[in-house]
Design a protein around this motif. Structure first.
Motif, PDB file in Angstrom:
ATOM      1  N   GLU A  36      45.487  11.464  36.685  1.00 34.39           N
ATOM      2  CA  GLU A  36      44.394  12.147  37.373  1.00 34.39           C
ATOM      3  C   GLU A  36      44.881  13.457  37.985  1.00 34.39           C
ATOM      4  O   GLU A  36      44.155  14.428  38.046  1.00 34.39           O
ATOM      5  N   ASN A  39      46.261  17.904  36.499  1.00 35.17           N
ATOM      6  CA  ASN A  39      45.730  19.253  36.634  1.00 35.17           C
ATOM      7  C   ASN A  39      45.862  19.792  38.046  1.00 35.17           C
ATOM      8  O   ASN A  39      45.310  20.839  38.354  1.00 35.17           O
ATOM      9  N   LYS A  81      50.200  27.575  34.166  1.00 34.67           N
ATOM     10  CA  LYS A  81      48.767  27.488  34.446  1.00 34.67           C
ATOM     11  C   LYS A  81      48.280  28.728  35.185  1.00 34.67           C
ATOM     12  O   LYS A  81      48.880  29.165  36.150  1.00 34.67           O
ATOM     13  N   GLU A 117      38.788  33.318  44.839  1.00 35.83           N
ATOM     14  CA  GLU A 117      38.438  32.070  44.162  1.00 35.83           C
ATOM     15  C   GLU A 117      39.370  31.810  42.984  1.00 35.83           C
ATOM     16  O   GLU A 117      39.708  32.720  42.241  1.00 35.83           O
ATOM     17  N   SER A 118      39.751  30.542  42.835  1.00 37.48           N
ATOM     18  CA  SER A 118      40.586  30.140  41.703  1.00 37.48           C
ATOM     19  C   SER A 118      39.712  29.981  40.466  1.00 37.48           C
ATOM     20  O   SER A 118      38.488  30.090  40.542  1.00 37.48           O
ATOM     21  N   SER A 120      38.957  27.346  39.085  1.00 38.82           N
ATOM     22  CA  SER A 120      38.110  26.167  39.262  1.00 38.82           C
ATOM     23  C   SER A 120      37.009  26.398  40.298  1.00 38.82           C
ATOM     24  O   SER A 120      36.185  25.531  40.525  1.00 38.82           O
ATOM     25  N   GLU A 171      42.942  21.751  42.281  1.00 38.95           N
ATOM     26  CA  GLU A 171      42.615  21.021  41.066  1.00 38.95           C
ATOM     27  C   GLU A 171      42.105  22.031  40.061  1.00 38.95           C
ATOM     28  O   GLU A 171      41.167  22.774  40.340  1.00 38.95           O
ATOM     29  N   LEU A 172      42.717  22.096  38.875  1.00 39.86           N
ATOM     30  CA  LEU A 172      42.318  23.039  37.853  1.00 39.86           C
ATOM     31  C   LEU A 172      41.530  22.332  36.759  1.00 39.86           C
ATOM     32  O   LEU A 172      41.743  21.145  36.507  1.00 39.86           O
ATOM     33  N   PRO A 173      40.629  23.058  36.095  1.00 36.20           N
ATOM     34  CA  PRO A 173      39.842  22.440  35.012  1.00 36.20           C
ATOM     35  C   PRO A 173      40.678  22.129  33.781  1.00 36.20           C
ATOM     36  O   PRO A 173      41.724  22.642  33.570  1.00 36.20           O
TER      37      PRO A 173
END
Length: 173
Positions: A36, A39, A81, A117-118, A120, A171-173
């Motif tokens: 989980e 990312n 990333k 904003e990141s 995600s 948390e990245l997509p």
């Protein structure tokens, strides 16, 4: 009644089997948590983010707490990333402004960074700022005693560095 002697090897095998039975559910849970969090990225405090000013800041037209817009100049990459893409909007504000004054007193402008904003959509809090003075007012003579000093200003396209404020888990997509 007949007593059965259990050898060392048998006791050792039973102990291993019992340990596996007890620890297997915990191991399975930890594996799903790692999957989980595959990312998830930790963005370190003080990581620089290169910004470009998008507003023309002229000292006579500015107010404290006024929103200032920036764009990210270069991708922010951690490991392999991409955290923030080039061209992403960043927000800051004018912390303080002092107008120019008599006797050649220069104006002063102080900017403060808020967030970017990141990829995600999470807000990455920023710290740091920029301060600029209006420049030198020149030599003070009796003729210039009533002149106003230069205003503080920053043109569009000024490159400024902001820094990540505190370690932030994303948390990245």
């Amino acid at each position: 009644m007949k007593s059965v002697r259990v050898g060392f090897t048998t006791r050792f095998a039973l102990a291993i089997a019992a340990a596996l039975i007890v620890l297997l559910p915990a191991y399975a849970c930890s594996q799903t948590r790692e999957d989980e969090n595959a990312n998830a990225v930790l963005l370190a405090d003080g990581t620089p983010i290169h910004l470009v000013l998008m507003d023309d800041l002229q000292g006579t037209k500015l107010q404290p707490k006024q929103t200032v817009h920036f764009k990210v100049r270069q991708d922010l990459v951690v490991g392999s990333k991409v955290i923030v893409r080039t061209g992403t909007n960043a927000i800051g504000h004018i912390e303080s402004i002092s107008k120019n004054g008599l006797l050649g007193k220069s104006g002063r402008l102080v900017l403060q960074f808020d967030y970017v904003e990141s990829v995600s959509g999470a807000k990455i809090l920023l710290r740091g700022g920029a301060g600029v003075s209006g420049g030198k007012g020149g030599a003070l003579t009796w003729e210039s005693a009533l002149w106003y000093g230069p205003d503080a200003s920053l043109p569009v396209g000024t490159v400024i560095n902001a820094y990540v404020n505190q370690d932030q888990k994303l948390e990245l997509p």
